[in-house]
Structure formats: structure tokens, C-alpha cells
Design a protein around this motif. Structure first.
Motif, short mmCIF file in Angstrom:
data_model
loop_
_atom_site.label_atom_id
_atom_site.label_comp_id
_atom_site.label_asym_id
_atom_site.label_seq_id
_atom_site.Cartn_x
_atom_site.Cartn_y
_atom_site.Cartn_z
N THR A 77 0.64 -1.15 -0.05
CA THR A 77 -0.10 -0.09 -0.06
C THR A 77 0.80 1.39 0.09
OG1 THR A 77 -1.97 -1.03 1.11
CG2 THR A 77 -1.63 1.29 1.16
N LEU A 78 0.58 2.24 -0.84
CA LEU A 78 1.09 3.59 -0.67
C LEU A 78 0.42 4.48 -0.36
CD1 LEU A 78 3.51 5.23 -2.30
CD2 LEU A 78 1.61 5.77 -4.17
N TYR A 79 0.70 5.73 0.45
CA TYR A 79 0.02 6.69 1.32
C TYR A 79 0.52 7.82 0.91
CZ TYR A 79 -0.86 2.58 4.43
OH TYR A 79 -1.24 1.52 4.90
N LEU A 80 -0.60 8.77 0.97
CA LEU A 80 -0.12 10.26 0.87
C LEU A 80 -0.76 11.14 1.83
CD1 LEU A 80 1.39 12.48 -1.18
CD2 LEU A 80 -0.99 12.67 -1.94
N GLN A 81 0.02 11.48 2.95
CA GLN A 81 -0.54 12.17 4.04
C GLN A 81 -0.46 13.58 3.45
OE1 GLN A 81 -1.55 11.44 7.29
NE2 GLN A 81 -2.19 13.77 7.20
N MET A 82 -1.77 14.42 3.61
CA MET A 82 -1.65 15.69 3.32
C MET A 82 -2.17 16.63 4.39
SD MET A 82 -3.42 15.43 -0.76
CE MET A 82 -4.94 14.66 0.00
N ASN A 83 -1.50 17.61 4.84
CA ASN A 83 -1.81 18.61 5.90
C ASN A 83 -1.92 19.98 5.05
OD1 ASN A 83 -1.50 16.35 7.68
ND2 ASN A 83 0.68 16.86 7.76
N SER A 84 -2.43 20.91 6.15
CA SER A 84 -2.57 22.35 5.75
C SER A 84 -3.44 22.36 4.23
CB SER A 84 -1.29 23.06 5.73
OG SER A 84 -0.73 23.03 6.94
N LEU A 85 -4.39 21.64 4.12
CA LEU A 85 -4.96 21.84 2.56
C LEU A 85 -5.58 23.25 2.32
CD1 LEU A 85 -6.76 18.19 2.76
CD2 LEU A 85 -4.83 18.87 1.30
N LYS A 86 -5.34 23.41 0.89
CA LYS A 86 -5.90 24.68 0.30
C LYS A 86 -6.95 24.41 -0.73
CE LYS A 86 -1.24 26.52 0.96
NZ LYS A 86 -0.01 26.99 0.10
N PRO A 87 -7.79 25.32 -0.79
CA PRO A 87 -8.57 25.14 -2.09
C PRO A 87 -7.99 24.64 -3.42
CG PRO A 87 -9.37 26.98 -0.73
CD PRO A 87 -8.10 26.46 -0.22
N GLU A 88 -6.82 25.21 -3.43
CA GLU A 88 -6.22 24.87 -4.75
C GLU A 88 -5.76 23.17 -4.97
OE1 GLU A 88 -3.77 27.96 -2.94
OE2 GLU A 88 -5.99 27.70 -2.64
N ASP A 89 -5.87 22.66 -3.83
CA ASP A 89 -5.60 21.00 -3.73
C ASP A 89 -6.78 20.33 -4.18
OD1 ASP A 89 -2.75 21.40 -2.81
OD2 ASP A 89 -3.78 21.80 -0.72
N THR A 90 -7.82 20.86 -4.42
CA THR A 90 -9.20 20.17 -4.82
C THR A 90 -8.68 19.65 -6.09
OG1 THR A 90 -10.67 21.80 -3.70
CG2 THR A 90 -11.50 20.64 -5.69
N ALA A 91 -9.16 18.34 -6.34
CA ALA A 91 -8.61 17.65 -7.60
C ALA A 91 -8.70 16.10 -7.08
CB ALA A 91 -7.34 17.69 -8.07
N VAL A 92 -8.92 15.36 -8.67
CA VAL A 92 -8.91 13.86 -8.60
C VAL A 92 -7.58 13.45 -8.39
CG1 VAL A 92 -9.89 11.99 -9.49
CG2 VAL A 92 -11.36 13.84 -9.64
N TYR A 93 -7.15 12.55 -7.41
CA TYR A 93 -5.83 12.29 -6.76
C TYR A 93 -5.62 10.67 -7.59
CZ TYR A 93 -4.70 16.31 -4.37
OH TYR A 93 -4.60 17.52 -3.94
N TYR A 94 -4.72 10.34 -8.13
CA TYR A 94 -4.42 9.11 -8.76
C TYR A 94 -3.00 8.61 -8.50
CZ TYR A 94 -7.88 10.85 -12.44
OH TYR A 94 -8.97 11.18 -13.00
N CYS A 95 -3.09 7.30 -8.05
CA CYS A 95 -1.85 6.49 -7.87
C CYS A 95 -1.48 5.88 -9.12
CB CYS A 95 -2.37 5.54 -6.90
SG CYS A 95 -0.92 4.34 -6.41
N ALA A 96 0.04 5.98 -9.00
CA ALA A 96 0.57 5.62 -10.29
C ALA A 96 1.63 4.57 -9.85
CB ALA A 96 0.95 6.35 -11.33
N ALA A 97 2.49 3.74 -10.75
CA ALA A 97 3.38 2.74 -10.54
C ALA A 97 4.16 2.14 -11.65
CB ALA A 97 3.03 1.53 -9.59
N THR A 98 5.61 2.19 -11.66
CA THR A 98 5.99 1.51 -12.77
C THR A 98 7.20 1.22 -12.46
OG1 THR A 98 7.41 2.36 -14.92
CG2 THR A 98 7.58 3.88 -12.85
N ARG A 99 7.66 -0.26 -12.99
CA ARG A 99 8.83 -0.69 -13.00
C ARG A 99 10.15 -0.11 -12.99
NH1 ARG A 99 10.40 -6.04 -11.74
NH2 ARG A 99 12.37 -6.96 -12.59
#
Length: 123
Positions: A77-99
Motif C-alpha cells: 500500500t502507498l500513502y499520501l499524508q496531506m496537511n494544511s490543505l488549500k482550495p487549490e488542492d481540490t482535484a482527483v488524486y491518482y496513484c501510479a506505478a512503474t517498474r
């Protein structure tokens, strides 16, 4: 065969926090580089953060100091801890991977993508 599924998005007020998760299945991703990208309405998908299998991390200037990317290899599992969020952070967030990774901030360099999770930050 291989799947990435994001979760943890939601609606938060400016200044709040969220932790996004990316659950991988179908294969073990411990040896893969992984990243988070986001897409705001009407805009291109942009790089947020990435981590190589060796542990190095990279962050976009827009989020540096406010977010932390991490992984739990035992849980695949991969995580993204986000603090001090701003309206500009509004978006669809995608996880990606590559070998094999060359440019950590280039979406074309990633082979596997999740379906995205919505993050909305209100003023």
C-alpha cells in the motif's frame, strides 16, 4: 491483472488534513517506483509526489512541506499524508506505478494507474 485502488478522499475545510491510500493487488509493488498525480477540473494531470523502491522521495513545489509520501511494503500500500490543505488542492488524486522510472514527474513514465479519489477542499 495488476490493480491500484485509491481511497481516503473526501470533503475537508481549508487547513484540514487527509491521508490517501493506494492499495495494490495482482502483484507485489515493493520493487516499483510509485507516485501520486492529481487533476483539477479543466486542467492537465500534474505531479504531486513520488517514491522510488530504494526510498528516495520527490515532491512538487506546490505541495512540498505539506504532504508526505510513504509506503508499507508488507501491506502493498502507498500513502499520501496531506496537511494544511488549500482550495487549490481540490482535484482527483491518482496513484501510479512503474517498474522502470526515468522522470519521476512525468505521467507518461508510469504504466499502472488507479481510478482516482476525489479531494475537495472548501474555503
Amino acid at each position: 491483472q495488476a490493480h491500484l485502488v485509491e481511497s481516503g478522499g473526501g470533503l475537508v475545510q481549508a487547513g484540514g488534513s487527509l491521508r490517501l491510500s493506494c492499495a495494490a493487488s495482482g502483484r507485489t509493488f515493493s520493487s516499483y517506483s510509485m507516485a501520486w498525480f492529481r487533476r483539477a477540473p479543466g486542467k492537465n494531470r500534474e505531479f504531486v509526489a513520488a517514491t522510488r523502491s530504494g526510498g528516495s522521495t520527490y515532491y512538487a513545489d506546490s505541495v512540498k512541506g505539506r504532504v508526505t509520501i510513504s509506503r508499507d511494503s508488507a501491506k502493498n500500500t502507498l500513502y499520501l499524508q496531506m496537511n494544511s490543505l488549500k482550495p487549490e488542492d481540490t482535484a482527483v488524486y491518482y496513484c501510479a506505478a512503474t517498474r522502470t522510472l526515468w522522470r519521476h514527474d512525468r505521467e507518461a513514465d508510469y504504466d499502472y494507474w488507479g481510478q482516482g479519489t476525489q479531494v475537495t477542499v472548501s474555503s
